[in-house]
Design a protein around this motif. Structure first.
Motif, PDB file in Angstrom:
ATOM      1  N   TYR A 204     -56.698  37.361  -2.460  1.00 58.10           N
ATOM      2  CA  TYR A 204     -56.804  38.733  -1.947  1.00 58.10           C
ATOM      3  C   TYR A 204     -57.293  38.704  -0.509  1.00 58.10           C
ATOM      4  CZ  TYR A 204     -58.155  43.602  -1.408  1.00 58.10           C
ATOM      5  OH  TYR A 204     -58.264  44.901  -0.952  1.00 58.10           O
ATOM      6  N   LYS A 205     -56.706  39.571   0.309  1.00 57.25           N
ATOM      7  CA  LYS A 205     -57.028  39.633   1.731  1.00 57.25           C
ATOM      8  C   LYS A 205     -57.246  41.086   2.140  1.00 57.25           C
ATOM      9  CE  LYS A 205     -56.719  37.140   5.775  1.00 57.25           C
ATOM     10  NZ  LYS A 205     -57.394  35.882   6.078  1.00 57.25           N
ATOM     11  N   ALA A 206     -58.263  41.324   2.975  1.00 57.50           N
ATOM     12  CA  ALA A 206     -58.546  42.691   3.428  1.00 57.50           C
ATOM     13  C   ALA A 206     -59.405  42.649   4.686  1.00 57.50           C
ATOM     14  CB  ALA A 206     -59.270  43.482   2.336  1.00 57.50           C
ATOM     15  N   PRO A 207     -59.370  43.705   5.484  1.00 56.54           N
ATOM     16  CA  PRO A 207     -60.286  43.786   6.626  1.00 56.54           C
ATOM     17  C   PRO A 207     -61.725  43.894   6.141  1.00 56.54           C
ATOM     18  CG  PRO A 207     -58.535  45.444   6.769  1.00 56.54           C
ATOM     19  CD  PRO A 207     -58.501  44.890   5.386  1.00 56.54           C
ATOM     20  N   LYS A 208     -62.655  43.579   7.033  1.00 50.47           N
ATOM     21  CA  LYS A 208     -64.068  43.783   6.718  1.00 50.47           C
ATOM     22  C   LYS A 208     -64.361  45.286   6.688  1.00 50.47           C
ATOM     23  CE  LYS A 208     -65.065  39.435   9.038  1.00 50.47           C
ATOM     24  NZ  LYS A 208     -65.603  38.792  10.249  1.00 50.47           N
ATOM     25  N   PRO A 209     -65.316  45.712   5.876  1.00 49.15           N
ATOM     26  CA  PRO A 209     -65.546  47.155   5.689  1.00 49.15           C
ATOM     27  C   PRO A 209     -65.802  47.932   6.981  1.00 49.15           C
ATOM     28  CG  PRO A 209     -66.703  45.907   4.014  1.00 49.15           C
ATOM     29  CD  PRO A 209     -66.157  44.912   4.983  1.00 49.15           C
ATOM     30  N   ALA A 210     -66.607  47.379   7.880  1.00 44.41           N
ATOM     31  CA  ALA A 210     -66.955  48.096   9.107  1.00 44.41           C
ATOM     32  C   ALA A 210     -66.140  47.636  10.310  1.00 44.41           C
ATOM     33  CB  ALA A 210     -68.449  47.945   9.395  1.00 44.41           C
ATOM     34  N   GLN A 211     -65.069  46.913  10.062  1.00 47.46           N
ATOM     35  CA  GLN A 211     -64.275  46.332  11.140  1.00 47.46           C
ATOM     36  C   GLN A 211     -63.553  47.395  11.957  1.00 47.46           C
ATOM     37  OE1 GLN A 211     -61.840  43.081   9.806  1.00 47.46           O
ATOM     38  NE2 GLN A 211     -60.301  43.400  11.387  1.00 47.46           N
ATOM     39  N   ASP A 212     -63.508  47.195  13.269  1.00 48.83           N
ATOM     40  CA  ASP A 212     -62.668  48.007  14.136  1.00 48.83           C
ATOM     41  C   ASP A 212     -61.229  47.538  13.930  1.00 48.83           C
ATOM     42  OD1 ASP A 212     -61.218  49.205  16.198  1.00 48.83           O
ATOM     43  OD2 ASP A 212     -62.859  49.043  17.628  1.00 48.83           O
ATOM     44  N   ARG A 213     -60.410  48.373  13.337  1.00 48.19           N
ATOM     45  CA  ARG A 213     -59.072  47.939  12.942  1.00 48.19           C
ATOM     46  C   ARG A 213     -58.083  47.867  14.100  1.00 48.19           C
ATOM     47  NH1 ARG A 213     -57.833  49.360   6.709  1.00 48.19           N
ATOM     48  NH2 ARG A 213     -59.917  48.866   5.931  1.00 48.19           N
ATOM     49  N   ARG A 214     -58.553  48.111  15.284  1.00 50.36           N
ATOM     50  CA  ARG A 214     -57.694  47.919  16.447  1.00 50.36           C
ATOM     51  C   ARG A 214     -57.644  46.451  16.862  1.00 50.36           C
ATOM     52  NH1 ARG A 214     -60.429  51.799  20.656  1.00 50.36           N
ATOM     53  NH2 ARG A 214     -62.252  50.853  19.616  1.00 50.36           N
ATOM     54  N   ILE A 215     -58.493  45.625  16.270  1.00 54.62           N
ATOM     55  CA  ILE A 215     -58.595  44.239  16.720  1.00 54.62           C
ATOM     56  C   ILE A 215     -58.902  43.342  15.524  1.00 54.62           C
ATOM     57  CG2 ILE A 215     -61.062  44.441  17.287  1.00 54.62           C
ATOM     58  CD1 ILE A 215     -60.482  42.710  19.772  1.00 54.62           C
ATOM     59  N   ASP A 216     -58.280  42.157  15.502  1.00 58.21           N
ATOM     60  CA  ASP A 216     -58.513  41.164  14.452  1.00 58.21           C
ATOM     61  C   ASP A 216     -58.140  41.656  13.064  1.00 58.21           C
ATOM     62  OD1 ASP A 216     -59.252  38.611  13.586  1.00 58.21           O
ATOM     63  OD2 ASP A 216     -61.258  39.283  13.023  1.00 58.21           O
ATOM     64  N   LEU A 217     -57.083  42.453  12.960  1.00 56.62           N
ATOM     65  CA  LEU A 217     -56.599  42.839  11.642  1.00 56.62           C
ATOM     66  C   LEU A 217     -56.075  41.581  10.942  1.00 56.62           C
ATOM     67  CD1 LEU A 217     -56.513  45.750  10.464  1.00 56.62           C
ATOM     68  CD2 LEU A 217     -54.057  45.737  10.913  1.00 56.62           C
ATOM     69  N   PRO A 218     -56.437  41.355   9.677  1.00 57.39           N
ATOM     70  CA  PRO A 218     -55.962  40.148   9.003  1.00 57.39           C
ATOM     71  C   PRO A 218     -54.447  40.125   8.889  1.00 57.39           C
ATOM     72  CG  PRO A 218     -57.040  41.623   7.437  1.00 57.39           C
ATOM     73  CD  PRO A 218     -57.298  42.172   8.813  1.00 57.39           C
ATOM     74  N   ALA A 219     -53.891  38.911   8.855  1.00 53.75           N
ATOM     75  CA  ALA A 219     -52.436  38.751   8.800  1.00 53.75           C
ATOM     76  C   ALA A 219     -52.062  37.703   7.758  1.00 53.75           C
ATOM     77  CB  ALA A 219     -51.896  38.345  10.171  1.00 53.75           C
ATOM     78  N   LEU A 220     -50.882  37.888   7.179  1.00 53.71           N
ATOM     79  CA  LEU A 220     -50.325  36.950   6.214  1.00 53.71           C
ATOM     80  C   LEU A 220     -48.941  36.514   6.699  1.00 53.71           C
ATOM     81  CD1 LEU A 220     -51.179  38.869   2.912  1.00 53.71           C
ATOM     82  CD2 LEU A 220     -52.344  36.837   3.787  1.00 53.71           C
ATOM     83  N   GLY A 221     -48.640  35.244   6.513  1.00 51.20           N
ATOM     84  CA  GLY A 221     -47.335  34.733   6.917  1.00 51.20           C
ATOM     85  C   GLY A 221     -46.749  33.801   5.877  1.00 51.20           C
ATOM     86  N   LEU A 222     -45.627  33.204   6.202  1.00 48.10           N
ATOM     87  CA  LEU A 222     -44.930  32.324   5.267  1.00 48.10           C
ATOM     88  C   LEU A 222     -45.783  31.119   4.869  1.00 48.10           C
ATOM     89  CD1 LEU A 222     -41.365  32.377   6.852  1.00 48.10           C
ATOM     90  CD2 LEU A 222     -42.017  33.330   4.640  1.00 48.10           C
ATOM     91  N   GLU A 223     -46.565  30.606   5.791  1.00 45.28           N
ATOM     92  CA  GLU A 223     -47.403  29.452   5.481  1.00 45.28           C
ATOM     93  C   GLU A 223     -48.431  29.799   4.413  1.00 45.28           C
ATOM     94  OE1 GLU A 223     -48.045  25.587   5.492  1.00 45.28           O
ATOM     95  OE2 GLU A 223     -46.552  26.564   6.784  1.00 45.28           O
ATOM     96  N   THR A 224     -48.932  31.037   4.445  1.00 45.40           N
ATOM     97  CA  THR A 224     -49.884  31.471   3.423  1.00 45.40           C
ATOM     98  C   THR A 224     -49.229  31.455   2.051  1.00 45.40           C
ATOM     99  OG1 THR A 224     -50.794  32.963   5.107  1.00 45.40           O
ATOM    100  CG2 THR A 224     -51.565  33.261   2.842  1.00 45.40           C
ATOM    101  N   LEU A 225     -47.993  31.935   1.974  1.00 53.60           N
ATOM    102  CA  LEU A 225     -47.270  31.924   0.698  1.00 53.60           C
ATOM    103  C   LEU A 225     -47.125  30.503   0.154  1.00 53.60           C
ATOM    104  CD1 LEU A 225     -44.331  34.441   1.253  1.00 53.60           C
ATOM    105  CD2 LEU A 225     -46.159  34.650  -0.434  1.00 53.60           C
ATOM    106  N   LYS A 226     -46.748  29.581   1.011  1.00 56.43           N
ATOM    107  CA  LYS A 226     -46.551  28.207   0.574  1.00 56.43           C
ATOM    108  C   LYS A 226     -47.850  27.602   0.061  1.00 56.43           C
ATOM    109  CE  LYS A 226     -42.786  27.554   3.894  1.00 56.43           C
ATOM    110  NZ  LYS A 226     -42.368  26.888   5.152  1.00 56.43           N
ATOM    111  N   ARG A 227     -48.934  27.899   0.748  1.00 56.93           N
ATOM    112  CA  ARG A 227     -50.229  27.355   0.309  1.00 56.93           C
ATOM    113  C   ARG A 227     -50.710  28.026  -0.973  1.00 56.93           C
ATOM    114  NH1 ARG A 227     -50.805  25.705   5.828  1.00 56.93           N
ATOM    115  NH2 ARG A 227     -52.060  23.785   5.913  1.00 56.93           N
ATOM    116  N   ALA A 228     -50.455  29.321  -1.134  1.00 55.20           N
ATOM    117  CA  ALA A 228     -50.819  30.006  -2.374  1.00 55.20           C
ATOM    118  C   ALA A 228     -50.046  29.420  -3.555  1.00 55.20           C
ATOM    119  CB  ALA A 228     -50.554  31.497  -2.248  1.00 55.20           C
ATOM    120  N   HIS A 229     -48.786  29.103  -3.327  1.00 55.63           N
ATOM    121  CA  HIS A 229     -47.969  28.485  -4.375  1.00 55.63           C
ATOM    122  C   HIS A 229     -48.493  27.091  -4.706  1.00 55.63           C
ATOM    123  CE1 HIS A 229     -44.364  26.180  -5.795  1.00 55.63           C
ATOM    124  NE2 HIS A 229     -44.300  27.218  -6.598  1.00 55.63           N
TER     125      HIS A 229
END
Length: 267
Positions: A204-229
């Motif tokens: 599971y992935k999510a921003p931090k509760p008090a995070q300014d969502r204009r910057i450092d928003l979490p991201a998921l890519g193809l490499e994440t899928l491969k590692r999750a598998h």
């Protein structure tokens, strides 16, 4: 005509944002080159004030931050007078953690007259709303995702990480400084489920509760899928409206091929 500057770090997100903008000015912190994207201007933290002036001269009115960076090693001999005056506030923010540092960086750009916008404003298609994009999470997966979401919220409240892996109600790993890839690799190599025939687990992935969502928003890519598998997980859940998918079409196709679910979960 107003222009948008992409303050780019490493990875593929800067290129995805550049594709959604007319003639962006691509700027990158020295040492952190974006993938698949030509850079218009390099800059250093020690010369931040001259860099801000150069943005203004180029007609930039707003900036978007994208890509991964690490805290650079500063060379005191390179500071100009204006940037040197910012050092105490930057050092104080750095000592308070990543979130405080990012908020201070945003404040500096805003004080210089630039509008700071988030990736979701520039390219809203990159940030999925609620729904299951691929596969079908089961009841056990839903429980594991809920548990992981609670863990990530607790971690984020103390500025630690944005991800966790839960299987059969137990936390197998949390994201810390080494990052998502290291966490998933550790699960693949080390973690054992209490019941080998039970639920495989959820990342599971999510921003931090008090995070300014204009910057450092979490991201998921193809490499994440491969590692999750590789980690033997059932799928990936993430906060709807709070996480970037770098290539939604390719990720859905790959998740389907690997037999993983992709779930944009309502917080």
């Amino acid at each position: 005509m107003s222009r948008t500057a992409i303050i780019a770090g490493a990875g593929h997100l800067p290129a995805a944002l550049a594709a959604a903008l007319p003639s962006p000015l691509v700027c990158t912190l020295d040492g952190f080159t974006p993938a698949g994207l030509a850079v218009d201007q390099l800059f250093r933290v020690e010369r931040l004030v001259p860099f801000l002036r150069a943005l203004e001269d180029a007609g930039v009115t707003r900036v978007v931050f994208a890509g991964a960076v690490q805290r650079p090693r500063l060379d005191p001999s390179l500071f100009d007078q204006g940037t040197a005056q910012m050092v105490p506030r930057l050092l104080a923010a750095m000592q308070a953690g990543d979130d405080a540092t990012l908020r201070e960086v945003v404040a500096i750009f805003e004080e210089a007259g630039f509008a700071v916008v988030g990736a979701q404003e520039v390219a809203p298609d990159l940030v999925p709303g609620p729904g299951i994009l691929c596969g079908t999470p089961g009841a056990s997966d839903e429980r594991d995702a809920a548990r992981a979401a609670a863990i990530v919220a607790a971690l984020g409240a103390v500025d630690v990480g944005q991800g966790a892996v839960v299987a059969q109600g137990l936390c197998l790993a949390v994201e810390a400084l080494p990052g998502t890839d290291a966490m998933l690799d550790w699960v693949a190599q080390t973690a054992r489920r209490p019941d080998p025939n039970g639920a495989k687990g959820v990342f599971y992935k999510a921003p931090k509760p008090a995070q300014d969502r204009r910057i450092d928003l979490p991201a998921l890519g193809l490499e994440t899928l491969k590692r999750a598998h590789a980690a033997g997980l059932a799928g990936i859940a993430f906060e709807a409206g709070g996480v970037i998918l770098l290539d939604r079409t390719a990720m859905i196709a790959e998740a389907d091929r690997l037999g993983l679910f992709l779930w944009a979960r309502e917080p």
